[in-house]
Design a protein around this motif. Structure first.
Motif, PDB file in Angstrom:
ATOM      1  N   ASN A   1      -9.809  -5.978 -90.010  1.00 17.35           N
ATOM      2  CA  ASN A   1     -11.178  -5.492 -89.849  1.00 17.35           C
ATOM      3  C   ASN A   1     -10.994  -4.019 -89.775  1.00 17.35           C
ATOM      4  OD1 ASN A   1     -12.219  -7.687 -88.935  1.00 17.35           O
ATOM      5  ND2 ASN A   1     -11.876  -7.575 -86.579  1.00 17.35           N
TER       6      ASN A   1
ATOM      7  N   GLU B   1     -13.460  -1.486 -92.428  1.00 19.27           N
ATOM      8  CA  GLU B   1     -13.946  -0.413 -92.122  1.00 19.27           C
ATOM      9  C   GLU B   1     -13.738   0.820 -93.048  1.00 19.27           C
ATOM     10  OE1 GLU B   1     -16.351   0.463 -89.028  1.00 19.27           O
ATOM     11  OE2 GLU B   1     -16.546  -1.639 -89.812  1.00 19.27           O
TER      12      GLU B   1
ATOM     13  N   LYS C   1     -17.650 -12.925 -91.560  1.00 21.62           N
ATOM     14  CA  LYS C   1     -17.488 -12.824 -90.112  1.00 21.62           C
ATOM     15  C   LYS C   1     -18.209 -13.843 -89.122  1.00 21.62           C
ATOM     16  CE  LYS C   1     -15.744  -8.636 -91.053  1.00 21.62           C
ATOM     17  NZ  LYS C   1     -14.490  -8.130 -90.395  1.00 21.62           N
TER      18      LYS C   1
ATOM     19  N   ILE D   1     -20.340  -7.660 -93.735  1.00 22.95           N
ATOM     20  CA  ILE D   1     -20.835  -6.511 -93.585  1.00 22.95           C
ATOM     21  C   ILE D   1     -21.077  -5.921 -94.994  1.00 22.95           C
ATOM     22  CG2 ILE D   1     -19.892  -4.090 -92.842  1.00 22.95           C
ATOM     23  CD1 ILE D   1     -18.348  -5.807 -90.758  1.00 22.95           C
TER      24      ILE D   1
ATOM     25  N   VAL E   1     -25.095  -5.131 -91.333  1.00 22.94           N
ATOM     26  CA  VAL E   1     -24.568  -6.598 -91.245  1.00 22.94           C
ATOM     27  C   VAL E   1     -25.802  -7.325 -91.910  1.00 22.94           C
ATOM     28  CG1 VAL E   1     -24.357  -8.329 -89.582  1.00 22.94           C
ATOM     29  CG2 VAL E   1     -23.749  -6.111 -88.973  1.00 22.94           C
TER      30      VAL E   1
ATOM     31  N   ILE F   1     -24.907  -5.895 -84.898  1.00 25.01           N
ATOM     32  CA  ILE F   1     -24.276  -4.711 -85.522  1.00 25.01           C
ATOM     33  C   ILE F   1     -22.701  -4.749 -85.823  1.00 25.01           C
ATOM     34  CG2 ILE F   1     -25.963  -3.079 -84.553  1.00 25.01           C
ATOM     35  CD1 ILE F   1     -23.479  -2.052 -82.928  1.00 25.01           C
ATOM     36  N   ASN F   2     -22.353  -3.946 -86.563  1.00 23.92           N
ATOM     37  CA  ASN F   2     -20.797  -3.913 -87.248  1.00 23.92           C
ATOM     38  C   ASN F   2     -20.172  -2.895 -86.308  1.00 23.92           C
ATOM     39  OD1 ASN F   2     -18.432  -3.566 -88.333  1.00 23.92           O
ATOM     40  ND2 ASN F   2     -19.443  -2.288 -90.000  1.00 23.92           N
ATOM     41  N   LEU F   3     -19.101  -3.554 -85.197  1.00 25.74           N
ATOM     42  CA  LEU F   3     -18.420  -2.703 -84.404  1.00 25.74           C
ATOM     43  C   LEU F   3     -16.905  -2.834 -85.026  1.00 25.74           C
ATOM     44  CD1 LEU F   3     -18.328  -0.951 -81.819  1.00 25.74           C
ATOM     45  CD2 LEU F   3     -17.317  -3.116 -80.929  1.00 25.74           C
ATOM     46  N   ARG F   4     -16.713  -1.903 -85.812  1.00 22.89           N
ATOM     47  CA  ARG F   4     -15.368  -1.951 -86.172  1.00 22.89           C
ATOM     48  C   ARG F   4     -14.943  -3.299 -87.114  1.00 22.89           C
ATOM     49  NH1 ARG F   4     -14.910   1.574 -82.576  1.00 22.89           N
ATOM     50  NH2 ARG F   4     -14.189  -0.269 -80.896  1.00 22.89           N
ATOM     51  N   GLY F   5     -15.691  -3.836 -87.734  1.00 21.11           N
ATOM     52  CA  GLY F   5     -15.555  -4.987 -88.537  1.00 21.11           C
ATOM     53  C   GLY F   5     -15.707  -6.456 -87.718  1.00 21.11           C
ATOM     54  N   ASN F   6     -16.293  -6.193 -86.171  1.00 19.92           N
ATOM     55  CA  ASN F   6     -16.618  -7.204 -85.673  1.00 19.92           C
ATOM     56  C   ASN F   6     -18.225  -7.499 -85.374  1.00 19.92           C
ATOM     57  OD1 ASN F   6     -14.136  -8.715 -84.540  1.00 19.92           O
ATOM     58  ND2 ASN F   6     -13.589  -6.789 -83.631  1.00 19.92           N
ATOM     59  N   ILE F   7     -18.705  -8.646 -85.197  1.00 23.24           N
ATOM     60  CA  ILE F   7     -20.229  -8.564 -85.269  1.00 23.24           C
ATOM     61  C   ILE F   7     -20.637  -8.542 -83.995  1.00 23.24           C
ATOM     62  CG2 ILE F   7     -22.071  -9.729 -85.943  1.00 23.24           C
ATOM     63  CD1 ILE F   7     -20.769  -8.656 -88.488  1.00 23.24           C
ATOM     64  N   ILE F   8     -21.452  -7.711 -83.381  1.00 23.86           N
ATOM     65  CA  ILE F   8     -21.690  -7.969 -81.731  1.00 23.86           C
ATOM     66  C   ILE F   8     -23.017  -7.985 -81.739  1.00 23.86           C
ATOM     67  CG2 ILE F   8     -19.469  -6.905 -81.030  1.00 23.86           C
ATOM     68  CD1 ILE F   8     -21.201  -4.418 -80.264  1.00 23.86           C
TER      69      ILE F   8
END
Lengths: 750, 165
Positions: A377, A381, A703, A720, A726, B63-70
């Motif tokens: 991840n 980024e 993801k 992403i 996203v 949204i993208n939180l450091r590669g995680n989708i939240i």
């Protein structure tokens, strides 16, 4: 589950798998001492670990198994099929018990004792070892002719006693001791071994320590008594650590042999001068055991973490090790019997030991997949940040900044690739499960199968590997059941009795190819045609192409097996295989030649985490579809459009009506009249998706939406984009299912 | 086998008073609200979320939180208030509830406060039944009345999973 337990289960599973592999290797090949030792090591570590976790039943059973393995090793027996089956059953039992410990804790299994008894019976009853004293052979030859004379039965009882106990039985028949002595000389006849003893009895070079001299005298005195002796020198690590337990080492040693003498090698300072964290107490042992030096060494390595341990055989040419050759006495020893044939054997054991020293400790560490994902991840980024930086360049950017950005770009790309590679595992991780299955399945069906594996070093994403397990299991079972003919049929057709199934993997053009090939009877296309007629899929007059006929194999409800076995041929399977492979973004094809064999070819992406996507736009929103699902795209023309009851919209694509799905409507936006049509296909069904435009093709990292949010119907996940935003990925099979359900509902009404 | 003993989670108490807990406080409308600071992972400036089709109106998107989708939830919409346009002060408070990470969009954050837990009173029936469950109590700190929020109810995963039905 706490991390300690997790570690135990991880290691335990590895050991169980290791045992299974070694057993299979032993069964098919020559009894290689190093392989047997590996088996022993697995069992031993497993026993220790389960005892440490308090699983006494597991450790007790493994202990019994270990003893059986030990007698197998000691007598250099070939693994008979019967024994192999029993041992494999034992491995299965361990696996089952291990699984039960997760929920039930330390529970026993009544099957344990019975299985151990069977194994021990098998051991004492069969398998004349290749190297056996003529005495024992004679003794065994007698009872086979006549009944069972009392002498033999007592002998056998002795032999069994040895197998059941761990070390050396207190009373040993001199007959057997002689036999052991001979075996240690690896094939040297008794006369020679006495010669060897003489050679060793000659005085050695001086310079040995007083203790050593004394030890050696002892060793000389006991020469020929049967049990080899060792000098074990133990030097603890300078500082104490939790993993370090010298006491356990001593008790382990006691379990496998006898400590004759022990000496401290250093003066322990007075209490006032003791350092609290220092470890004192280097000692030297005279140790007697029937086990081979390699085993003793393995044993010590397991328990004496951090400490330095030297094992020096004090007898014959049983195994001159690197450590042994350090001392002058041992050098003399290895020269002395140079004319005996045992030298050749010695050289090979040394070579094996050297080779094993290189391979026993894999240069790897265990890292949780979560950590790798986190790293992944972070790198993703960085990739995004990099692309932002790259696009921030303009005409005013100076040359140095440009150069730095370009260089950075290259490094980031490298970094990305390297991190992606961490998630990849060699396919051997999956392939190694199959030899066992092939063996069992073939035995059950009375077929002879030679199973070959190729390209097991090919690497594939871990999750993908797991998902390929079922389809491959099915294909291989099918190959044994339907492909490979029974031995007599093969003989009649002029083929070797043993059929061959080859499982191979290779990488090409960024995809992984996995092939299951057999040299069996091939697919009978005429029978496939008849079956299709019977199912009403085609008529008597239809003569479809070979490809079409092969395609039928993958249709639900199709099975040509004349005889339904409990392994395959229930009419489910091939369609499931196809669906599974397709759900991984892969495809499957088949080639076959009547009488010569069949080949299934699976194509799968390198990783599930990344896929080729096509960007679609509606209004200012951006969606992704997997490129593998896209058939074609063209400008929407209202002339192609048909609506049934103004409700079930269809598009006429070259005479074929395909259900129309408006992406705007699907995502809750107001409809537009114009746009592009993208035809999507999955599992043989198509839809025409009406969109505003195409944003281009790109690699996307898949993801999960579920991980922190929830499953969203109609979407397979998210990704992403290069600018950090996203985009949702459309679930093509879900879209198709919805569209077709709607049309079917219409069909029902009409 | 190298076995390391699992280390107990070191939850350091950052409070000075034994019964005080740190809360992140912010304004919604005229009221001051607070969420336990321990649940808050970070505060970041609001970047437009990607809309999730068919999601409830208070879910702004993902949204993208450091590669995680939240997922990001708009606090005002959740409480039945009209949303305010994005300002420079608009933030997303990233919090973890039941292993899931969520974002809560707020007009602004103001402070971190020590809330004396023994002075927290049950929520008076000022709000409607529907919003009542979002609140876990009220407390008077100096001249301010702080309404404590129950993030678990605000992120209500059960309701969200009806999406999937």
């Amino acid at each position: 589950m706490d991390s300690l337990m997790q570690l135990f289960y991880d290691e335990a599973n590895e050991m169980v798998e290791g045992m299974e592999q070694v057993l299979l290797a032993l069964e098919s090949g020559e009894p290689d001492p190093e392989t047997v030792n590996a088996l022993f090591r697995y069992a031993h570590s497993f026993k220790g670990n389960s005892a440490a976790m308090g699983f006494t039943h597991l450790s007790k059973f493994t202990h019994g198994l270990e003893s059986a393995m030990e007698s197998l090793r000691k007598e250099q027996r070939a693994l008979t099929p019967e024994l192999a089956t029993l041992m494999l059953q034992a491995v299965d039992l361990i696996r089952a018990m291990l699984e039960r410990t997760r929920t039930e804790g330390d529970v026993g299994d009544p099957a344990c004792d019975a299985l151990l008894q069977q194994i021990n019976n098998a051991l004492s009853g069969t398998g004349v070892s290749p190297v056996q004293s003529s005495l024992e052979r004679d003794a065994q030859a007698t009872p086979r002719g006549t009944g069972v004379p009392p002498v033999q039965s007592s002998l056998e009882r002795d032999a069994q006693a040895t197998q059941r106990g761990t070390g050396v039985p207190p009373v040993q028949s001199s007959l057997e001791r002689d036999a052991q002595a001979t075996q240690r000389g690896t094939g040297v006849p008794p006369v020679q071994s006495s010669l060897e003893r003489d050679a060793q009895a000659t005085p050695r070079g001086t310079g040995a320590s007083p203790v050593q001299d004394m030890l050696e005298q002892d060793a000389q005195a006991t020469q020929g008594m049967g049990t080899p002796r060792y000098r074990i020198v133990y030097q603890p690590a300078p500082t104490l650590s939790a993993e370090h337990d010298p006491l356990q080492l001593l008790s382990e040693l006691q379990e496998y042999g006898q400590v004759i003498e022990a000496h401290f090698r250093e003066q322990i300072p007075p209490v006032a001068q003791l350092k609290p964290d220092a470890c004192y107490g280097s000692w030297e042992l005279l140790y007697e055991t029937a086990f081979e030096p390699a085993i003793v060494r393995a044993l010590l390595e397991l328990t004496a973490e951090g400490a330095e341990v030297r094992v020096e055989p004090l007898q014959g040419a049983s195994e001159p090790s690197a450590a042994a050759q350090e001392t002058p006495t041992q050098e003399a020893q290895s020269v002395a019997p140079s004319e005996t044939p045992s030298v050749a054997a010695t050289a090979t054991t040394a070579a094996v030991a050297a080779a094993s020293a290189g391979k026993t400790e894999p240069q790897s560490i265990r890292v949780s997949t979560e950590k790798i994902d986190a790293l992944m991840n972070l790198v993703s980024e960085i990739v995004i940040a990099q692309s932002m930086l790259t696009s921030a360049q303009n005409a005013n950017t100076d040359e140095r900044t440009r150069a730095a950005i370009t260089q950075m770009e290259r490094h980031v790309r490298d970094l990305h690739e390297r991190v992606m590679a961490i998630r990849l595992l060699p396919v051997s991780y999956l392939f190694n499960r199959f030899p066992r299955m092939v063996r069992d399945t073939a035995a059950k069906l009375g077929k002879k199968v030679n199973f070959e594996i190729e390209g097991e070093e090919t690497e594939l994403d871990r999750t993908l590997l797991e998902s390929l397990s079922d389809p491959l299991t099915h294909l291989i079972r099918n190959a044994i059941d339907h492909g490979i003919e029974p031995p007599d049929e093969r003989r009649r057709n002029g083929k070797p009795e043993t059929g061959t199934i080859k499982l191979s993997a290779y990488q090409s053009e960024g995809r992984i190819y996995i092939e299951v090939r057999d040299d069996g009877r091939g697919i009978d296309t005429e029978r496939v045609r008849q079956k299709a007629i019977q199912l009403g899929w085609i008529t008597e007059n239809d003569h479809p192409s070979e490809e079409t006929l092969y395609d039928f194999l993958f249709q639900p409800g199709f099975s040509t097996a004349q005889q339904v076995s409990d392994l395959s041929g229930r009419g489910v399977g091939m369609d499931v295989v196809k669906r599974n492979v397709e759900s991984l973004g892969g495809s499957i094809s088949v080639q076959s030649q009547r009488g010569a064999g069949t080949r299934f070819l699976l194509r799968v992406p390198l990783t599930l985490a990344i896929m080729d996507g096509l960007g679609l736009t509606v209004a200012d929103e951006h969606y992704i579809v997997p490129l593998t699902a896209v058939v074609e795209a063209f400008q929407y023309d209202s002339l192609q459009h048909t609506a049934l009851f103004d409700q079930y919209e269809m598009v006429n694509v070259r005479g074929e009506f395909i259900p129309l799905v408006r992406l705007r409507e699907f995502v809750g936006l107001p409809s537009e009249r114009d746009g592009l049509i993208v035809v999507l296909e999955q599992e043989g069904q198509q839809i025409a998706l009406l969109i505003d435009g195409i944003a281009g093709q790109q690699q996307v990292v898949l993801k999960s939406l579920e991980e922190n949010f929830t499953r969203v119907p109609g979407f397979a996940g998210a990704t992403i984009l290069g600018d950090g935003r996203v985009a949702l990925i459309l679930d093509v099979s879900d879209l198709i299912r919805r569209a077709h359900q709607a049309t079917e509902r219409y069909a029902a009404i009409a | 086998m190298t076995l390391t003993k699992p280390t107990a989670e070191t939850t350091e108490t950052t409070t000075t008073d034994a019964n005080a807990e740190k809360y992140l406080v912010f304004q919604i409308g005229n009221e001051t609200y607070g969420v336990p600071l321990l649940q808050v992972q970070e505060i970041r400036t609001y970047t437009p979320a990607t809309r999730v089709p068919n999601a409830p109106n208070y879910v702004l998107g993902v949204i993208n939180l450091r590669g995680n989708i939240i997922a990001v939830i708009d606090a005002r919409t959740r409480f039945g208030l009209p949303p305010l346009p994005d300002e420079e002060s608009t933030v997303v408070v990233v919090a973890q509830v039941n292993d899931k990470v969520f974002g809560l969009r707020l007009d602004s954050v103001s402070d971190v406060m020590d809330i004396p837990m023994e002075q927290v009173q049950p929520t008076p029936p000022i709000a409607s039944e529907a919003t009542q469950r979002f609140l876990s109590g009220v407390v008077q700190v100096g001249e301010r009345v702080v309404i404590l929020l129950n993030l678990r109810e605000i992120f209500d995963i059960d309701a969200l999973s009806q999406l999937a039905a």
